[in-house]
Design a protein around this motif. Sequence first.
Motif, short mmCIF file in Angstrom:
data_model
loop_
_atom_site.label_atom_id
_atom_site.label_comp_id
_atom_site.label_asym_id
_atom_site.label_seq_id
_atom_site.Cartn_x
_atom_site.Cartn_y
_atom_site.Cartn_z
N GLY A 159 -13.03 172.17 47.74
CA GLY A 159 -11.74 172.74 47.37
C GLY A 159 -11.27 172.34 45.99
O GLY A 159 -11.92 171.57 45.27
N GLU A 160 -10.13 172.89 45.65
CA GLU A 160 -9.51 172.62 44.34
C GLU A 160 -8.98 171.19 44.32
O GLU A 160 -8.48 170.69 45.32
CB GLU A 160 -8.37 173.60 44.09
N ARG A 161 -9.10 170.54 43.16
CA ARG A 161 -8.61 169.17 42.98
C ARG A 161 -7.90 169.05 41.63
O ARG A 161 -8.37 168.35 40.74
CB ARG A 161 -9.76 168.16 43.05
N PRO A 162 -6.77 169.74 41.46
CA PRO A 162 -6.08 169.64 40.17
C PRO A 162 -5.54 168.22 39.94
O PRO A 162 -5.15 167.54 40.89
CB PRO A 162 -4.94 170.65 40.30
N LEU A 163 -5.57 167.79 38.71
CA LEU A 163 -5.03 166.49 38.32
C LEU A 163 -3.82 166.72 37.43
O LEU A 163 -3.90 167.47 36.46
CB LEU A 163 -6.08 165.68 37.56
N LYS A 164 -2.72 166.08 37.76
CA LYS A 164 -1.51 166.19 36.94
C LYS A 164 -1.35 164.91 36.13
O LYS A 164 -1.22 163.83 36.69
CB LYS A 164 -0.29 166.44 37.81
N ARG A 165 -1.38 165.07 34.82
CA ARG A 165 -1.21 163.93 33.93
C ARG A 165 0.25 163.52 33.86
O ARG A 165 1.15 164.27 34.25
CB ARG A 165 -1.71 164.27 32.53
N ASN A 166 0.49 162.34 33.33
CA ASN A 166 1.86 161.83 33.18
C ASN A 166 2.72 162.71 32.29
O ASN A 166 3.94 162.76 32.44
CB ASN A 166 1.85 160.40 32.63
N ASP A 167 2.09 163.44 31.35
CA ASP A 167 2.86 164.30 30.46
C ASP A 167 3.11 165.68 31.06
O ASP A 167 3.65 166.57 30.41
CB ASP A 167 2.17 164.44 29.10
#
Length: 71
Positions: A30-38
């Motif tokens: 599946g999808e594994r998006p990563l959200k950065r601190n910015d």
Amino acid sequence: MDMKAGDLVKFSYVNNHCRDINKKVGIFLGERPLKRNDGVVIENFAVLLFGEDIPRLCDWSLKRWLKVVEE
């Protein structure tokens, strides 16, 4: 065909630098998006290739070489 978690998938030949995934078969996790601190979201997906113990986190651009294995 859209991929969904649990699909059996296979990488085609990507390039010589990716010889560890070229022509390999595994399970799409599946999808594994990563959200950065910015706040920027990095689009990724995960796949567990047969013979490996740890899932691979792949950049979205590798999806063009990933195909669902037809039964």
